[in-house]
Design an enzyme around this catalytic site. Structure first.
Site, PDB file in Angstrom:
ATOM      1  N   HIS A   1       0.889  -1.151   0.000  1.00  0.00           N
ATOM      2  CA  HIS A   1       0.000   0.000   0.000  1.00  0.00           C
ATOM      3  C   HIS A   1       0.930   1.203   0.000  1.00  0.00           C
ATOM      4  O   HIS A   1       1.837   1.297   0.806  1.00  0.00           O
ATOM      5  CB  HIS A   1      -0.925  -0.091   1.199  1.00  0.00           C
ATOM      6  CG  HIS A   1      -1.008   1.137   2.040  1.00  0.00           C
ATOM      7  ND1 HIS A   1      -1.528   2.318   1.575  1.00  0.00           N
ATOM      8  CD2 HIS A   1      -0.633   1.375   3.303  1.00  0.00           C
ATOM      9  CE1 HIS A   1      -1.467   3.218   2.545  1.00  0.00           C
ATOM     10  NE2 HIS A   1      -0.936   2.684   3.608  1.00  0.00           N
TER      11      HIS A   1
ATOM     12  N   TYR B   1      -6.197   8.588   1.135  1.00  0.00           N
ATOM     13  CA  TYR B   1      -6.401   9.360   2.358  1.00  0.00           C
ATOM     14  C   TYR B   1      -5.304  10.408   2.446  1.00  0.00           C
ATOM     15  O   TYR B   1      -4.229  10.253   1.872  1.00  0.00           O
ATOM     16  CB  TYR B   1      -6.399   8.465   3.605  1.00  0.00           C
ATOM     17  CG  TYR B   1      -5.072   7.810   3.900  1.00  0.00           C
ATOM     18  CD1 TYR B   1      -4.839   6.490   3.508  1.00  0.00           C
ATOM     19  CD2 TYR B   1      -4.050   8.491   4.558  1.00  0.00           C
ATOM     20  CE1 TYR B   1      -3.627   5.881   3.764  1.00  0.00           C
ATOM     21  CE2 TYR B   1      -2.826   7.880   4.813  1.00  0.00           C
ATOM     22  CZ  TYR B   1      -2.626   6.577   4.421  1.00  0.00           C
ATOM     23  OH  TYR B   1      -1.432   5.965   4.657  1.00  0.00           O
TER      24      TYR B   1
ATOM     25  N   ASP C   1     -24.902 -23.505  15.490  1.00  0.00           N
ATOM     26  CA  ASP C   1     -26.113 -24.316  15.625  1.00  0.00           C
ATOM     27  C   ASP C   1     -26.093 -25.317  14.480  1.00  0.00           C
ATOM     28  O   ASP C   1     -25.600 -25.015  13.392  1.00  0.00           O
ATOM     29  CB  ASP C   1     -27.392 -23.459  15.612  1.00  0.00           C
ATOM     30  CG  ASP C   1     -27.710 -22.874  14.257  1.00  0.00           C
ATOM     31  OD1 ASP C   1     -28.887 -22.735  13.907  1.00  0.00           O
ATOM     32  OD2 ASP C   1     -26.743 -22.537  13.518  1.00  0.00           O
TER      33      ASP C   1
END
Lengths: 308, 254, 838
Positions: free
Chosen positions: C225, C256, C545
């Site tokens: 980056h 940014y 579940d």
């Protein structure tokens, strides 16, 4: 037979002579303008004339070319100083021959192979030159100097033929350096630091320590590139190459280009937070710690010792 | 005024130099590249001269296609345009390099007029041959002053300063001339974003010259053996200060 | 330097923000003799923490990430290293403005405040050097800040060292690890060997290499980056702090900008995905900067210069401002964008705390420590759980393919139902060819290609009068065909491909014991019974579940959804006894499952088998083997869509035959192929069936979810103590089903919430329960048979009133009125369950 260009009598010339002698004998010397007191060569050929009143690289090369034409040496050698390289580069251009600068070794008998330095000494290159006449300069302080001979070589003067073009580049003036301060290149003690000091003002503690030791202040390239200190303070491959008795490197990691500038130091003391920083592989002593704490502590200790 | 500056793309090494397996080159996969330090100052000087005197500045490099990056860097500092002599990445020796540069200079001068000054670095950071600038000057029949830390252009001439022990030696050369410079000549600027954007659009004149046969040929590279020193740890933190002073006293430095 | 101890309670490898935090929190929770290692020097060992931009944006669409970030921000503040400056996400496009409205909604759902949508003029006041004329608006979070992560890590580490519980060894490289009987035993380092039964890998981009030493996988990849620093900025010269203006995220261009002292730091996620292999990371000496700061590739950043110039011309166009620093910084990316935390499934005692941003570092350290010490963290980490990965997801190729695709989404607008396009078509069910013929639109889950709906059913849309969704966002990754298939199923019958089930057979003398311990329900049921049960964590919240069939006295078959199957597998594997008296076999790819449900299901099934499938003969909640043609089929009479029918299991190589047989038999009965759109959403919502990771999380209790049984079994099970306590307490929230009364937005367009939206009072006030949890939509979707649009949400008891009309759902910054249709788990559709039991 090998011709050695003698810039000035001294250790570097003795190194060049040792290197040249390893290649072939006899040795002949060459000097421009002044008859230098040099031994170890059969004859010192001195080029005479107005042109040589001050340093004039093209003229010197022209004279060297004429001498070489006359003597037919197998090689022309010089110390790998700024001017030694410059004169031999001129010579190589004139004669359209390859030129290997800053050699540390050459194979005797087979002058086709040399080992020369790259990256200011951090890397070596094995190379071959073609051409009949070999043009080499010797990397300073890589070859042991031969002992200065008791007897001075006999001098033979000659007046070389020169073009106007050869005379265009010559020293016309010497501007003396500002007096005072210890010259970085000559200092016996150098204390330097990197960007880890944090700011230009951060160098105050470095200056303090250097002052107490009567030494000079150096810095890393990062410091000069940030504009914190003048380039004259930079220690490194593209800065000043130093050879002090003691080099104290604070917060300097030891990048190869920096080490190329300080490997001439006799003793290196590293101050660093990282015990695995590259500089420690070249240092004699180390303190593991933050320079902001360690450097003032050393200064305080020195003052105590002086006061006691 | 017309000024040319010649630059070389070199890797930015770290704490250790690692070679490729065949020992022909430095392993550069983790390394960034830059303009060799001395000539970075040459670029800055060229830009300042044109800012002061008006005219055109040109940057030239002999190097692989990736060297365009360095040309854009130079143009981001303010150089007007670029000449790229594109190689396939193989090293060229000094004579071949100078010959190609001379050809390019002659071609450019024929089209656009003579360069008052041609700047080179005194020596490249990697090969450090010390000769490309001088050979170029010789072929062009121009005077060359080397190892310069000061450059001042006057009427029809240039005053050059070279550091020596005890001070500076001064040369005065007529123009056109060739100058090789050292880092410290000036403090290069950081490019601004608008300058970088403009540099993206500045012209690059590319060609692929033939390489003359090698006369100084590299056989292989060798990383010199370190001295393998084991640094003696004098201590940790400020508590080590007395030990340091002991050592300094032993060495006669304190 | 002190010597490495021979033994440790735990060895933490990696001294970045995560490693420091894990080490500290382990000691904070009572462990001592913890050893922390790093191959680099301190304070900055050279990993991503050392060059991170260090800003904390609080809001994320992921609840898990947001809770981790909020907790981390709290810890950073407590350490005194948090500088609050605020953050503004700006929008250049209307599409981005919509996204900002969704971020507002997520902020409200997860409890981040204050937050507000701001106008360009307001942005200009906060960030005077911005050109607001190119913006439509912004999303302002004043609590956003910048931290000193290096210092935070140092402080945490020092606290633990001072407490005498931690010893730290820098410049100590991990060279290998020994595993014995599936357990970590020792770590070999450049300074010696340490015996340890617990090892935590917090090595950032290096983590895969370290895990491989023990034969485990941490599937992340280093990625670049870019960031640059420009300065000195004239306006910033007057600042007395390192950051005095809000951080700006210009997300439309993936960038940014933030003040950093006298410089402006500009970061970009706009460039092409640049991925590296962990093996490529240089050593400290080889690297020119640090090992995770790679040389800057200018060409990748060029377009960003123009974007930054457009947004902040005052600074960026200033010719006196120079580009001083530029790097390709390395960060760790994962295939699904979530961190990788937890005990590795391959090696017991070997834990991962990797792929973590600075903004979650401290909370991750705390959570992993809690997990290690107490068996569970207080923040539900199911999305970050390392055991979530299926085998193919751990391969280098898959990691690279997905991270390559994911990187551009870092600041992108990602639809909650968005599908991946890379590395598809890996797991193909035996019915795939038939499904293709029927125009199946395939979505991927756990690597399986599953039909979400079938285009061949398009004519049903008109037949059943299903309305389209007008707003493009609501209609994206959806089709009205789903609702039509649902109605066709409820009217006749539907056929479902359920190959993606994860299926595990637990067998042996102690098999029953293992299951009793693992699940809430009573498992000592007669052979041939099917049990649906939650799986609880130690604190009594939901871990999963699933359904379990008792095939024999000592043989049970667990069936669970593919998405969480691997995590469920680890739960049971961890409970197996050492002596091998119970074993677990993963038989997922041995079986395929076809679902057949609807009023005609019995008609269809009975036409292909002579076995008794009558209501009395084959009651609900039972399983047995049927003979269907030449096939022996395990039939299980349960239904996640809440209708009459069966799950039918055959060996995987026979799946196509069973499908064909049922398909043909079903034609006279108007059998319709139905996709997962029905199975996963419409069917279950009508029946109030809960879904794990939607309604069911560790944060909610069985009682709150309305799933408590009349009695608690006497056998011990994980979470029993907590569960008993929960049954005695008043629930702090109650899971309800809501209907949307009016979908009409102010523009006249009907909107359909997709999930995670906050539930509010009609006047917009948010609902917070006694445990501080917000009410938000856990699941959303159509209830076609009810003619309603259904939302599930936990409501504080005072608002959980059936029939109440005082609530709304906030979607796209507008409120839509809702009615509380059901409090608790009783279904809205067929509340007597007549169809399912018929």
């Amino acid at each position: 037979m090998v011709v050695v260009y003698v810039e000035e009598a001294g250790e570097l010339t003795q190194q060049a002579l040792a290197f040249a002698r390893f290649l072939a004998e006899p040795l002949h010397g060459f000097a421009a303008g002044e008859a230098l007191e040099v031994g170890g060569v059969e004859t010192l050929h001195v080029a005479e004339g107005e042109a040589f009143a001050s340093y004039a690289p093209a003229a010197i090369a022209a004279a060297l070319a004429e001498l070489a034409e006359r003597l037919s040496p197998s090689a022309v050698i010089a110390a790998g100083t700024q001017r030694g390289n410059e004169v031999l580069a001129h010579l190589s251009a004139r004669l359209d021959l390859p030129f290997a600068a800053n050699c540390v070794a050459a194979t005797p008998g087979d002058l086709f192979a040399v080992t020369r330095v790259r990256w200011g000494g951090s890397l070596l290159e094995d190379a071959r030159l073609d051409g009949g006449l070999k043009l080499l300069t010797v990397q300073p302080h890589s070859v042991a100097p031969e002992e200065a001979s008791a007897t001075t070589a006999p001098v033979e003067r000659f007046t070389p033929e020169l073009d106007d073009a050869d005379l265009l580049v010559r020293v016309v003036e010497r501007v003396p350096a500002a007096a005072g301060g210890v010259s970085l290149a000559e200092a016996k003690v150098v204390v330097s630091a990197g960007r880890g000091v944090g700011s230009p003002e951060g160098f105050a503690i470095v200056e303090e320590l250097a002052g107490l030791l009567g030494g000079a202040v150096g810095c890393s390239r990062a410091v000069t590139m940030a504009g914190w200190r003048p380039h004259t303070d930079q220690v490194g491959q593209t800065g000043t190459k130093i050879a002090p008795d003691v080099y104290i490197a604070c917060g300097i990691s030891g990048a190869t280009q920096h080490m190329a500038g300080c490997k001439g130091a006799k003793t290196i003391i590293a101050v660093n937070t990282d015990p695995e920083a590259p500089i420690l592989a070249s240092a004699d002593y180390a303190v593991i710690g933050d320079l902001h704490e360690v450097v003032p502590a050393i200064s305080a200790e020195l003052r105590k010792a002086k006061g006691a | 005024m017309r000024v040319l500056v010649c630059v070389k793309r070199v890797p930015m090494t770290g704490g250790k130099i690692v070679l490729t397996e065949d020992q022909q080159a430095i392993e550069t996969k983790h390394l960034g590249f830059a303009i060799s330090p001395h000539e970075e100052c040459g670029v800055e000087e060229a830009v300042r001269l044109i800012e002061a005197h008006g005219g055109e500045s040109v940057v030239l490099t002999l190097g692989p296609p990736e060297a365009e990056e360095q040309l854009r860097e130079a143009m981001a500092l303010g150089v007007d345009r670029a000449i790229h002599l594109v190689t396939d990445g193989e090293e060229w020796d000094a004579q071949a390099t100078a010959a190609a540069i001379v050809d390019a200079i002659r071609a450019d001068e024929a089209a656009s007029g003579p360069f008052d000054l041609v700047f080179f670095g005194n020596e490249s950071a990697d090969a450090g041959g010390y000769q490309v600038g001088i050979r170029t000057a010789y072929s062009l029949g121009r005077p060359a002053a080397t190892g310069l830390k000061g450059v001042a252009v006057g009427d029809g001439g240039v005053r050059c300063e070279q550091e020596v022990a005890g001070g500076r030696d001064v040369y005065e050369l007529p123009l056109p001339a060739v100058l090789t410079v050292l880092e410290g000549l000036n403090l290069p600027r950081y490019p601004s974003v608008p300058a970088k954007l403009r540099a993206q659009r500045k012209p690059i004149d590319s060609s692929s010259p033939e390489r003359a046969p090698s006369r100084l040929e590299k056989a292989r590279l060798v990383v010199p053996e370190g001295q393998s020193k084991e640094a003696v740890i004098l201590g940790e933190g400020p508590a080590a200060a007395p030990a340091v002073v002991d050592v300094l006293q032993q060495l006669g430095a304190a | 330097m002190s010597t490495l101890p021979r033994q440790a309670r735990a060895v933490v490898i990696g001294c970045g923000i995560v490693g420091n935090s894990v080490a500290f929190h382990l000691t904070d929770q009572g462990w001592s003799d913890v050893v922390l290692l790093d191959k680099g020097p301190l304070p900055n060992p050279g990993g991503s923490t050392g060059h991170a931009s260090n800003f904390i944006f609080l809001v994320d669409h992921s609840k898990e990430m947001t809770l981790l970030t909020l907790e981390s921000a709290r810890q950073y503040r407590e350490l005194g290293v948090y500088t609050e400056c605020g953050g503004i996400e700006v929008a250049r496009t209307e599409e981005r403005m919509e996204e900002l409205r969704r971020r507002m909604a997520s902020a409200k759902s997860w409890g981040v405040e204050p937050v507000s949508l701001v106008t360009p003029a307001e942005i200009k006041e906060l960030v005077p050097y911005i050109d607001e004329s190119i913006l439509l608006g912004g999303f302002h979070t004043p609590g956003v800040g910048v931290v000193d992560s290096l210092r935070a890590g140092t402080l945490m580490r020092e606290r633990a060292v001072d407490a005498g519980a931690l010893s730290v060894f820098a410049n100590t490289e991990t060279l290998g690890m020994d595993v014995e009987h599936g357990r970590i035993r020792r770590v070999h380092t450049s300074r010696g060997t340490i015996e340890a039964e617990t090892v935590v890998i917090a090595c950032g981009v290096w983590s895969p290499l370290i895990a491989a030493m023990a034969g485990a996988h941490i599937p992340l990849t280093p990625a670049v980056h870019q960031m640059i620093d420009i300065g000195p900025v004239p306006r910033f010269e007057q600042s007395s702090h390192a950051i005095e203006y809000p951080i700006v995220r210009d997300m439309d261009v993936f960038m940014y900008e933030r003040q950093d002292g006298t410089s402006l730091e500009i970061g970009s996620y706009a460039h092409r995905s640049i991925l590296h292999d962990p093996e490529e990371i240089p050593s400290l000496e080889e690297a020119a900067l640090s090992p995770t700061e790679f040389p800057f590739t200018q060409a990748d950043f060029d377009p960003q210069l123009a974007d930054a110039l457009e947004l902040m011309p005052e600074i960026v166009a200033d010719e006196s401002v120079g580009v001083k620093y530029a790097i390709n910084g390395l960060i760790a990316l994962t295939p699904d964008g979530m961190p990788i935390l937890g005990e590795t499934p391959e090696v017991k005692g070997l834990w991962s705390a990797a792929a973590v941003w600075v903004k979650e570092g401290p909370a991750v350290g705390e959570s992993v420590a809690e997990w290690m010490v107490h068996g569970e963290s207080h923040i539900d980490l199911h999305s970050s759980d390392i055991s979530r990965f299926h085998a193919h997801q751990k391969t280098r190729a898959h990691v690279k393919a997905r991270t390559f695709e994911a990187f551009p989404k870092t600041y992108g607008i990602v639809h909650p139902a968005e599908q991946w396009s890379s590395d598809r078509n890996l797991r193909i069910s035996p019915m795939h060819a038939r499904e293709e013929e029927l125009g199946a639109v395939f979505y991927e889950a756990a690597g399986w290609e599953r039909p979400q709906w079938y285009e061949v059913n398009a004519p049903l849309v008109e037949r059943y009068g299903v309305a389209a969704r007008e707003a493009e966002w609501d209609a994206r990754w959806w089709s009205p065909i789903i609702n039509a298939e649902h109605l066709a199923m409820r009217e006749h019958a539907g056929l479902f491909d359920l190959s993606a089930f994860a299926i595990f057979d637990v067998q042996g003398a102690r098999a029953l014991d293992v299951l009793q311990r693992a699940v809430l329900a009573q498992m000592d049921v007669p052979v041939g019974r099917v049990v649906y049960t939650p799986v609880l964590g130690p604190r009594g919240g939901f871990k999963s579940d699933l359904t379990i069939m008792r095939l024999d006295d000592d043989s049970f078959r667990i069936v669970t959804g593919g998405a969480h199957g691997m995590a469920d597998k680890k739960v049971f594997r961890d409970l197996l006894p050492e002596d091998g008296s119970a074993t677990l076999d993963d038989v997922t790819t041995a079986w395929t499952t076809i679902g057949l449900w609807g009023p005609r299901a019995r008609d269809i099934l009975s036409s292909v088998t002579r076995d008794d499938v009558s209501s009395e003969g084959f009651p609900f909640g039972h399983c047995r083997t049927l003979e269907i043609g030449s096939q022996l089929v395990l039939a299980s009479r349960i239904s996640y869509v809440g209708d009459l029918g069966w799950e039918l299991y055959v060996p995987i190589e026979q799946g196509a035959r069973l499908w064909d047989v049922l398909w043909e038999a079903g034609q006279p009965h108007s059998l319709t192929a139905c996709g997962i759109g029905v199975y996963g959403t419409t069917g279950r919502l009508e029946k109030s069936y809960r879904a794990f990771a939607a309604e069911l999380e560790s944060e909610y209790t069985v009682v709150e979810a309305g799933m408590q049984r009349p009695r608690v079994k006497e056998q011990d099970f994980v979470g029993k103590e907590a569960h008993l306590r929960h049954r005695e307490e008043e629930p702090a929230a109650i899971l309800c089903t809501l209907t949307v009364d009016d979908h009409t937005s102010t523009s006249g367009v009907k909107r359909y919430p997709l999930g995670r939206e906050p539930i509010t009072l009609r006047d917009g006030r948010l609902l917070t329960d006694a445990k501080g949890r917000r009410s938000y939509v856990t699941s959303a979707g159509a209830g076609p048979s009810l003619g309603s649009y259904l939302l599930m949400a936990y409501l504080p008891p005072e608002h959980a009133v059936e029939g109440s009309q005082e609530l709304a759902v906030e979607y796209m910054h507008e409120r839509f009125p809702v009615t509380v249709a059901r409090v608790g788990a009783a279904p809205l559709f067929d509340p007597e369950n007549a169809r399912i039991r018929s």
